[in-house]
Scaffold this active site. Sequence first.
Site: not given
Length: 378
Positions: A46, A98
């Site tokens: 991660r 968007y």
Amino acid sequence: MRIKTRLIHGGIEGDPHTGAVSVPIYQVSTYKQDAIGQHKGFEYSRTGNPTRHALETYIAELEGGARGLAFGSGMAALSTILSMFNKGDHVVVGDDVYGGTYRVITRVFSRLGLEATYADTSDGAAVEAAIRPETKAIIMETPTNPLLKVSDIESLSKVAKKHGILLIVDNTFMTPYWQNPLDLGADIVYHSATKYLGGHSDVVAGLVVTKDAKLGEELHFLQNAIGGILGPQDSWILLRGMKTLGIRMEEHEQNARTLAEWLEKRSDISRVIYPGLASHPQHELAKRQGRGFGGMISFDVGSAARADEVLSRVKYFTLAESLGAVESLISVPARMTHASIPAERRAELGITDGLVRISVGIEDVQDLMEDLEQALSK
Ligand SMILES: *Cc1c(COP(=O)(O)O)cnc(C)c1O
């Protein structure tokens, strides 16, 4: 190194351990430590993974920034950027960004106390008027979707600097091949890499690049803390796709220009929007701030009924949301990507029921033209 060479030789080349020419997929979650804290730069995937790291180095170099970061989607990238802000902070956002950007700000980050004002970013005075003492950033897209409005990155970066706030640019439509917002004064650039960067309709990903290392460090802290990372397999798919970004963008653009010029000559189409056309209201600005105009075209066929006819007749244009892949796509924003915007607001913006958006692929342009011809003329 020029951009076409940088696309091939930029970032981390291959694998230093084996000589493999392509970066390997490090399908791994954790890394052996020789003693506590003694490792080879990777502890847990991660936090960092070699395949993702290669992609992050590559995009940082392509955008001319200090730090690149890869996420599981464009929205994960933007959400991590927005997580820099605190309760009570305010952002000025482009008024036809968007839909997912609008949604995550108004329905998710608003609950955490982030305030937003929507402004036409092609109007510098409107942006400046929206700035408050609590404003922390301007978030913009250029060109916008589906109206392909172009905003002046450099002049907005001056507004941002004057007020001591960040300029954040969504560069999905142009890609680093045509436009480098960081060179024009932006602080953060991000991408839905799902589109042109991936380019083959086979991966969902987001990329972020910061101009300076300190901001990059802050965003890496958030990337690791929140965890919306891109996996090694998808990082590799993206690295592979991006190698051909240059030749793809050249083809997209050439095809788009040919189609836009041809559409503009037709008497049965009321409006053709393409920043590469001299008739586009911000054509000169588009020419000045980018090296090209991209592969997106919007045009008005007059009515929803005619739009339906066109969609049902095209053979080489796939009816689908998304954009930027090798295959040509067609959509009707009013009933697809922008359906959640109220009808009156759509009318105000100019997203009419007959507006058709095409993402021009890299097929032979003659076939695309013949296809549109038969779809429009029956
Ligand atoms: C698709 C898109 C996004 C969202 O990206 P995802 O990868 O779908 O999460 C953001 N901005 C623009 C301009 C887009 O086209």
